[in-house]
Scaffold this motif. Structure first.
Motif, mmCIF file in Angstrom:
data_model
loop_
_atom_site.group_PDB
_atom_site.id
_atom_site.type_symbol
_atom_site.label_atom_id
_atom_site.label_comp_id
_atom_site.label_asym_id
_atom_site.label_seq_id
_atom_site.Cartn_x
_atom_site.Cartn_y
_atom_site.Cartn_z
ATOM 1 N N ALA A 186 -2.883 -40.603 -61.705
ATOM 2 C CA ALA A 186 -1.734 -39.769 -62.063
ATOM 3 C C ALA A 186 -1.034 -40.309 -63.312
ATOM 4 N N MET B 66 -2.900 -37.514 -66.254
ATOM 5 C CA MET B 66 -1.905 -36.485 -66.571
ATOM 6 C C MET B 66 -1.378 -36.658 -67.991
ATOM 7 N N LEU C 252 -3.881 -31.874 -60.227
ATOM 8 C CA LEU C 252 -4.017 -33.307 -59.976
ATOM 9 C C LEU C 252 -4.575 -33.563 -58.583
#
Length: 326
Positions: A118, A122, A277
Motif C-alpha cells: 500500500a 499506490m 488495492l
C-alpha cells in the motif's frame, strides 16, 4: 484470549492472557483466528495516539494492530484488515476487506507485505503515474517499504532506479534488488545535490517516491530546480516523514520546474483505488512473494514477548512480525 493491549496512550502495550474475545455484529463480519500480525510505524503511532488518523480517539484499553493473517472457521487462509485489533488470538474482520492467501506463502511474509505494498504501489501507480521506461528515485529506500518500492518500480516498468539512504550496507544490498545507482544522504549537501543534478541532466527523473521528507527532500527539490528553460515533468510523491514532517520550499523551485507535488496515504486515495488495492494489487504481490519473485525480509517474535521488543530497533529492510500460537 491472548492479546496485545494498549491501556494508555504514550505507554508500552501489554501482553494479556485473558482479554475478552470480540463478537461479530452483522452478517458482513467474520471471526478470524489470527496467526501473525506485523508491527509497523502506523501501528506504533496509532497505538500511541500520534498518527493523524487517531486524532480524537479516547484513551480506552484496546487491542492494537490494524491488519494480519490467519484462518477463517472453514480453514481458509486470509489476510484481512481488522475491525477489532489484530494482535490477538481472535479478531473481527469484514468479508469485503479480506484477501485469500496464495498457496505456499509464508504467513509472516503475508502479514508483513500488504502495508508495504500500500505504501509503495499506490504511490507508484496513482500518484507518480509510473510508466514503462521511467526513471524513478526512491528516497529512503533502505527501509522495509523502500525495498518493496524498489522492486515494484521495476515490476511496473521503470528503466532506471536511483535509491537514497543512510546505511551503506543496506544501500549496497539494493543493487541486488535491481537498483541502478545508490546515493548516500550521509555525504555533504553540496555533493548530494551535485550528483542528483548530474543524474537528472543525463536521465531526467520522472518520479520521486519519498519516505524521508525533511532535509533530504529539500535537497532533491533543489537538485531538480530549473534555470529558465523548459523542464522535464517530475511527479514528486511524499509517503513518509522519517527525516522530518516539515520542509522549507522556495517559490522559485515551483516556478522554475514542471513539478507535481503530492502525497500518498490513507486520506489521499479514492474509494475505487482502495478497492483496486484490495482486489487486485495486494493479491498480485502476495502471489509474486509466494513464487519467490518478491524479496521480503521479516523477523518474527512470539506475542508473549511484546513488552520486551516494542521499542526494539529492527534491522534496516526487515519488518517485525508478531507470531500468535493458538
Amino acid at each position: 484470549m491472548k492479546a496485545i493491549v494498549m491501556f494508555q496512550k504514550g505507554g508500552i502495550p501489554k501482553y494479556v492472557e485473558n482479554f475478552p474475545e470480540p463478537e461479530i455484529n452483522n452478517e458482513e463480519q467474520l471471526i478470524m483466528t489470527v496467526q501473525a500480525a506485523a508491527i509497523k510505524h502506523l501501528d506504533k503511532s496509532s497505538a500511541s495516539g500520534t498518527h493523524y488518523s487517531t486524532e480524537g480517539d479516547l484513551s480506552t484499553a484496546k487491542v492494537i494492530g490494524g491488519d494480519g493473517v490467519g484462518f477463517l472457521e472453514d480453514g481458509t487462509k486470509v489476510f484481512a484488515l481488522g475491525i477489532t485489533g489484530m494482535m490477538a488470538e481472535k479478531a473481527v474482520i469484514e468479508k469485503s476487506r479480506m484477501i485469500i492467501l496464495p498457496d505456499g506463502i509464508d504467513l509472516a511474509v503475508a502479514a508483513a507485505l500488504p502495508n508495504a505494498v500500500a505504501g509503495s504501489a499506490m504511490a507508484l501507480r496513482y500518484r507518480a503515474e509510473i510508466k514503462a521506461g521511467d526513471t524513478v528515485l526512491i528516497n529512503g529506500a533502505t527501509g522495509f517499504t523502500g525495498r518493496i518500492a524498489v522492486q515494484l518500480a521495476r515490476h511496473y516498468g521503470a528503466e532506471k532506479i536511483i535509491a537514497t539512504g543512510r546505511n551503506e550496507q543496506s544501500l549496497h544490498y539494493l543493487l541486488g534488488l535491481g537498483v541502478d545507482e545508490v546515493i548516500s544522504i550521509r555525504q555533504d549537501d553540496e555533493s548530494f545535490v551535485a550528483r542528483l543534478k548530474e543524474i537528472h541532466k543525463a536521465t531526467p527523473i520522472d518520479a520521486v517516491v519519498d519516505y524521508l521528507w525533511g532535509h533530504p527532500a529539500e535537497l532533491i527539490l533543489e537538485a531538480i530546480k530549473g534555470h529558465g528553460n523548459f523542464t522535464h515533468r517530475t511527479n514528486y510523491v511524499t509517503v513518509g516523514s522519517m527525516a522530518g514532517d516539515k520542509i522549507q520550499l522556495s517559490s522559485e523551485i515551483l516556478r522554475s520546474v514542471d513539478l507535481h507535488l503530492t502525497g500518498s496515504g490513507m486520506g489521499s486515495w479514492t474509494k475505487q483505488q482502495m478497492k483496486v488495492l484490495i482486489s487486485e494489487i495486494i493479491p498480485e504481490m502476495l502471489q509474486l512473494a509466494a513464487e519467490g519473485k518478491l524479496k521480503v525480509d521479516v523477523q518474527t517474535v512470539p506475542i508473549e514477548e511484546i513488552e520486551k521488543i516494542w521499542e526494539m530497533r529492527v534491522e534496516d529492510g526487515k519488518r517485525l512480525v508478531v507470531s500468535i500460537k493458538n
